[in-house]
Design a protein around this motif. Structure first.
Motif, short mmCIF file in Angstrom:
data_model
loop_
_atom_site.label_atom_id
_atom_site.label_comp_id
_atom_site.label_asym_id
_atom_site.label_seq_id
_atom_site.Cartn_x
_atom_site.Cartn_y
_atom_site.Cartn_z
N LEU A 95 50.07 28.53 79.49
CA LEU A 95 51.24 28.41 78.64
C LEU A 95 50.98 27.46 77.47
CD1 LEU A 95 54.07 28.30 81.29
CD2 LEU A 95 53.38 30.17 79.82
N THR A 96 50.34 26.35 77.79
CA THR A 96 50.03 25.41 76.73
C THR A 96 49.16 26.07 75.67
OG1 THR A 96 50.02 23.69 78.42
CG2 THR A 96 49.13 23.12 76.28
N ALA A 97 48.17 26.79 76.14
CA ALA A 97 47.25 27.43 75.23
C ALA A 97 47.98 28.40 74.30
CB ALA A 97 46.16 28.16 76.00
N THR A 98 48.83 29.21 74.87
CA THR A 98 49.51 30.18 74.03
C THR A 98 50.48 29.49 73.08
OG1 THR A 98 51.13 30.52 75.77
CG2 THR A 98 49.34 32.08 75.66
N THR B 93 51.63 37.83 83.92
CA THR B 93 53.05 37.95 83.67
C THR B 93 53.58 36.74 82.91
OG1 THR B 93 53.54 36.99 85.82
CG2 THR B 93 53.48 39.37 85.69
N ALA B 94 52.98 35.59 83.16
CA ALA B 94 53.40 34.40 82.44
C ALA B 94 53.18 34.59 80.95
CB ALA B 94 52.63 33.18 82.94
N LYS B 99 55.25 35.77 75.59
CA LYS B 99 55.13 36.57 74.39
C LYS B 99 56.48 37.20 74.04
CE LYS B 99 50.75 37.54 74.78
NZ LYS B 99 49.74 38.34 75.45
N LEU B 100 57.24 37.45 75.07
CA LEU B 100 58.54 38.06 74.85
C LEU B 100 59.61 37.05 74.48
CD1 LEU B 100 58.62 40.73 77.68
CD2 LEU B 100 58.44 41.09 75.23
N TYR B 105 57.60 29.08 82.27
CA TYR B 105 57.40 29.99 83.39
C TYR B 105 57.08 29.16 84.62
CZ TYR B 105 55.33 34.14 85.67
OH TYR B 105 55.04 35.19 86.49
N LEU B 106 57.89 29.30 85.65
CA LEU B 106 57.66 28.51 86.85
C LEU B 106 57.58 29.40 88.08
CD1 LEU B 106 60.14 25.55 86.27
CD2 LEU B 106 57.66 25.46 86.17
N SER B 107 56.82 28.94 89.06
CA SER B 107 56.73 29.69 90.31
C SER B 107 57.77 29.18 91.28
CB SER B 107 55.35 29.52 90.93
OG SER B 107 54.37 29.86 90.00
#
Lengths: 185, 185
Positions: A95-98, B93-94, B99-100, B105-107
């Motif tokens: 996530l950080t990377a994106t 999926t994260a 991207k959407l 995003y957490l598990s």
DNA sequence: ACCGGGTGCGACAAAACGCCGCACCACGCC
DNA sequence: GGCGTGGTGCGGCGTTTTGTCGCACCCGGT
């Protein structure tokens, strides 16, 4: 390899020489012009010169982290396609990377085909819906184990003894696991 | 609960009633105004009405997938903070989720504190550098196994037989594993 | 009441694991 | 060249964990 005509340019930034050159060769075989760098700042300079379409950068890099490179490159050219590689697929780092501008994030070991596929997918803005109604798509325990082993092993540059230590099992056991699974899941 | 003054509004979208209400309560306890929905389209309508600052949505949702909701909400208001939840932490999926338009995003299982922490972190644009020089932070094989088991088990609502089937091992073995580990790793 | 499906547990053979030792090879160093 | 260090591959053996039975039990549905 100096003619820039008609060829797509890829820049590979990874301090693992073997992996980097393997990846470069794979891309060359597929008609790309490739540049490699083991060092962050060198990579930034290189990017300036060769103007790549695609940059592949490892998360863990000596000196500046891979994330810094992503950030820097992305600041310069937000449309640049940057794919991040890493030993461990951590959601947090992904996530950080994106967020910093990376277009995608893959776990090692990733071969050129996987990367290219990701690249193509990014080029076309179609978002493939991943496992949505899964339940059936649950990865088996063995699969999870195997993938984790592969990640750690790659991270140790194939050093079985060290990987075994990190994984918390005996070297002999790791050996046996490795010699058993290889066939397939 | 109708006065929108001073209170932050959170919308929780999850078809798991128990989880959703637990989460809502936790947020209320922390001074939030909460709205819950088990259904995707209802959630979209609710969002229209209550104008939340934060939306928490499960990936796996009946009818439309959680990703669709993220997309729709994000299209309407790109600045909206959307946090995605899911049973399995899958990098793919994260990435799709972010991207959407998802902010994080957490598990599962994720408690309100984790979510709030993520929210705060998102609010301040500081990017915490995640494990960069790790190697020592390698999760042991046993740990990975345990976590995966927990995820699958939770996904099966605690049904051991089904979980065992999905995990690719015997019910008896799962039982034994569960009765051994429980203390902690 | 009956049956299907889930759970907990005992038992036993089969497989995997932990652990030791040894031979071998590649380095780096004196 | 010798020598120590560290990694690998592999045999063996005792211990532990799995796979696979079977059985008793509970619960919800027809």
């Amino acid at each position: 390899m100096t003619e820039t005509v008609g060829k797509s340019v890829v820049l590979v930034v990874d301090d693992d020489d073997a992996f980097r050159s393997r990846l470069c060769r794979a891309f060359r075989d597929r008609g790309w012009e490739t540049h490699g760098s083991a060092d962050g700042s060198a990579a930034l300079r290189l990017a300036e010169e060769c103007g790549p379409e695609l940059v592949i950068v490892d998360l863990r890099l000596p000196g500046m982290g891979g994330l810094d490179i992503v950030k820097e490159l992305s600041d310069r050219d937000p449309s640049l396609c940057i794919i991040m590689l890493t030993g461990y697929g951590s959601i947090a780092t992904a996530l950080t990377a994106t967020k910093l501008g990376a277009a995608h994030y893959l776990s090692k070991p990733a071969d050129a085909d996987q990367i290219l596929e990701a690249y193509r997918r990014i080029s076309s803005p179609v978002v493939a819906a991943p496992a949505a109604g899964d339940t059936a798509t649950v990865p088996s325990l063995a699969r999870v184990e195997w993938e984790h082993i592969q990640r750690v092993l790659a991270d140790c540059d194939g050093n079985i003894s060290q990987a075994a230590k990190l994984l918390g099992l005996h070297r002999r056991s790791l050996q046996r696991k490795l010699s058993k699974y290889p066939p397939r899941v």
